[in-house]
Scaffold this motif. Structure first.
Motif, PDB file in Angstrom:
ATOM      1  N   VAL A   1       0.837  -1.203   0.000  1.00 15.63           N
ATOM      2  CA  VAL A   1       0.000   0.000   0.000  1.00 15.63           C
ATOM      3  C   VAL A   1       0.875   1.258   0.000  1.00 15.63           C
ATOM      4  CG1 VAL A   1      -1.771   1.233   1.296  1.00 15.63           C
ATOM      5  CG2 VAL A   1      -1.806  -1.267   1.213  1.00 15.63           C
ATOM      6  N   ARG A   2       1.932   1.195   0.804  1.00 10.63           N
ATOM      7  CA  ARG A   2       2.835   2.375   0.870  1.00 10.63           C
ATOM      8  C   ARG A   2       3.510   2.632  -0.470  1.00 10.63           C
ATOM      9  NH1 ARG A   2       7.971   2.224   2.888  1.00 10.63           N
ATOM     10  NH2 ARG A   2       7.550   0.250   3.961  1.00 10.63           N
ATOM     11  N   HIS A   3       3.847   1.551  -1.187  1.00 11.64           N
ATOM     12  CA  HIS A   3       4.487   1.727  -2.498  1.00 11.64           C
ATOM     13  C   HIS A   3       3.532   2.392  -3.482  1.00 11.64           C
ATOM     14  CE1 HIS A   3       7.805  -1.523  -1.818  1.00 11.64           C
ATOM     15  NE2 HIS A   3       7.957  -0.424  -1.058  1.00 11.64           N
ATOM     16  N   LYS A   4       2.244   1.899  -3.454  1.00  4.67           N
ATOM     17  CA  LYS A   4       1.279   2.498  -4.384  1.00  4.67           C
ATOM     18  C   LYS A   4       1.017   3.957  -4.045  1.00  4.67           C
ATOM     19  CE  LYS A   4      -1.041  -1.831  -5.469  1.00  4.67           C
ATOM     20  NZ  LYS A   4      -2.284  -2.612  -5.413  1.00  4.67           N
ATOM     21  N   ILE A   5       0.913   4.233  -2.753  1.00  5.51           N
ATOM     22  CA  ILE A   5       0.720   5.629  -2.356  1.00  5.51           C
ATOM     23  C   ILE A   5       1.941   6.464  -2.743  1.00  5.51           C
ATOM     24  CG2 ILE A   5       0.450   7.146  -0.362  1.00  5.51           C
ATOM     25  CD1 ILE A   5      -1.174   4.921   0.959  1.00  5.51           C
ATOM     26  N   GLY A   6       3.124   5.859  -2.610  1.00  8.15           N
ATOM     27  CA  GLY A   6       4.351   6.577  -2.974  1.00  8.15           C
ATOM     28  C   GLY A   6       4.399   6.915  -4.445  1.00  8.15           C
ATOM     29  N   ILE A   7       3.908   5.977  -5.301  1.00  8.40           N
ATOM     30  CA  ILE A   7       3.905   6.249  -6.752  1.00  8.40           C
ATOM     31  C   ILE A   7       3.011   7.447  -7.063  1.00  8.40           C
ATOM     32  CG2 ILE A   7       3.205   5.311  -8.971  1.00  8.40           C
ATOM     33  CD1 ILE A   7       4.044   2.540  -7.931  1.00  8.40           C
TER      34      ILE A   7
ATOM     35  N   GLN B   1       4.281  11.424  -8.248  1.00 11.59           N
ATOM     36  CA  GLN B   1       3.822  12.149  -9.442  1.00 11.59           C
ATOM     37  C   GLN B   1       3.296  13.524  -9.054  1.00 11.59           C
ATOM     38  OE1 GLN B   1       4.266  11.093 -12.498  1.00 11.59           O
ATOM     39  NE2 GLN B   1       5.228   9.185 -11.783  1.00 11.59           N
ATOM     40  N   LEU B   2       2.547  13.516  -7.942  1.00  8.76           N
ATOM     41  CA  LEU B   2       2.027  14.809  -7.491  1.00  8.76           C
ATOM     42  C   LEU B   2       3.170  15.753  -7.101  1.00  8.76           C
ATOM     43  CD1 LEU B   2      -1.025  13.631  -5.329  1.00  8.76           C
ATOM     44  CD2 LEU B   2      -1.083  14.762  -7.564  1.00  8.76           C
ATOM     45  N   TYR B   3       4.176  15.189  -6.453  1.00  6.47           N
ATOM     46  CA  TYR B   3       5.312  16.015  -6.055  1.00  6.47           C
ATOM     47  C   TYR B   3       6.045  16.580  -7.271  1.00  6.47           C
ATOM     48  CZ  TYR B   3       9.776  17.328  -4.025  1.00  6.47           C
ATOM     49  OH  TYR B   3      10.900  18.017  -3.655  1.00  6.47           O
ATOM     50  N   ALA B   4       6.177  15.713  -8.321  1.00  9.16           N
ATOM     51  CA  ALA B   4       6.847  16.181  -9.537  1.00  9.16           C
ATOM     52  C   ALA B   4       6.066  17.317 -10.195  1.00  9.16           C
ATOM     53  CB  ALA B   4       7.021  15.015 -10.517  1.00  9.16           C
TER      54      ALA B   4
END
Length: 297
Positions: A38-44, A48-51
């Motif tokens: 779950v953390r990996h999916k949230i991180g992805i 993108q939002l951060y970029a």
């Protein structure tokens, strides 16, 4: 969008509940591996939002960098220009010092070849009269300089002292029209007189047409007359003309000394001249003997 909480619950209760869930999620994520996917999916998603959200910051940073680089390049360009100017000034000074060192070395080497005593002097002035060839040097009577003393540079004889002051002296060059010097052809010993022409040439006078003298012959001081020591280079024959209507040849020679370029010169003290000066000084300083008065017995 459906709410996580049923209607009617207070906001404080919702905040406390979400805080408790967040703490539980952090504890579970730290102690167990259940929430890693779950953390990996949230991180992805968040990356993108951060970029996307970081794009304006990147654009602003790029603009600032461009302006900063341009300003730095301008400042560096100015600094390099100033540094280049300083280096050129030092290079000019270095070239001048190098030439001065070479001339002094030449003088020192020539001094080692001179049997007589030699003192280095520096030219400090030139006679403004264009019809005369006179230099002022920084040695005078306090240094032992005397009228008639020979002056030479690293290449040959330049002239002689004609006026002496306490700390300076005037030198008449061999190219002056009023100056003459006894010379001889170094190749065969033929003697003659070299007279200044007012130009960068000497005229060799009273040489019969049938005498053995050639172009490129080296002329050296003969030593006759006493002012110039024998054997020093004076000039090199550059032109010879024979006229059947006159008994003497017209001969010109170019001085070996760098009359217009030498800054340092040598004052030559021969042994005989030193003795003569010592005798003159002793004579002038000795008190006159008073005449004895006649006494009557």
């Amino acid at each position: 969008m459906k709410s996580l909480f049923p209607r009617g619950l207070s906001k404080r209760f919702k905040a406390i509940t979400l805080s408790i869930l967040a703490i539980v999620a952090m504890v579970v994520d730290a102690r167990f591996e259940v929430l890693i996917p779950v953390r990996h999916k949230i991180g992805i998603v968040t990356s993108q939002l951060y970029a996307v959200t970081n794009i304006p910051n990147k654009i602003w940073g790029t603009i600032q960098e461009q302006f900063s680089s341009h300003s730095e390049l301008l400042a560096e360009n100015e600094r390099l220009k100033a540094q280049s100017l300083l280096l050129e000034q030092k290079l000019q000074k270095l070239a001048s010092l190098t030439e001065q060192n070479v001339r002094l070395r030449e003088l020192l080497n020539s001094t080692s070849l001179v049997d007589e005593k030699a003192v280095v002097s520096e030219l400090i002035g030139i006679d403004p009269n264009p019809s005369t060839f006179r230099y002022l040097i920084d040695k005078g009577s306090s240094d032992g300089v005397f009228i008639g003393q020979a002056i030479l540079d690293a290449k040959g004889i330049m002239g002689q002292v004609i006026d002496v002051m306490p700390h300076s002296a005037w030198v008449l060059l061999i190219t002056d029209t009023t100056h003459s010097i006894p010379i001889m052809v170094n190749r065969n010993g033929l003697r003659a007189i070299a007279t200044g022409t007012g130009e960068d040439l000497l005229e060799i006078r009273y040489v019969p047409n049938n005498e053995d003298i050639q172009v490129n012959d080296l002329l050296v001081s003969s030593g006759l007359g006493g002012n110039f020591p024998a054997g020093y280079p004076v000039a090199v024959v550059s032109k010879i003309e024979h006229d059947n209507g006159t008994p003497f040849a017209t001969i010109y020679a170019k001085p070996t000394a760098a009359l217009n370029r030498s800054r340092y010169v040598l004052l030559i003290f021969t042994s005989r001249q030193i003795l003569d000066n010592s005798h003159d000084t002793a004579t002038s300083e000795s008190p006159e003997t008073p005449a004895e008065e006649e006494t009557t017995p």
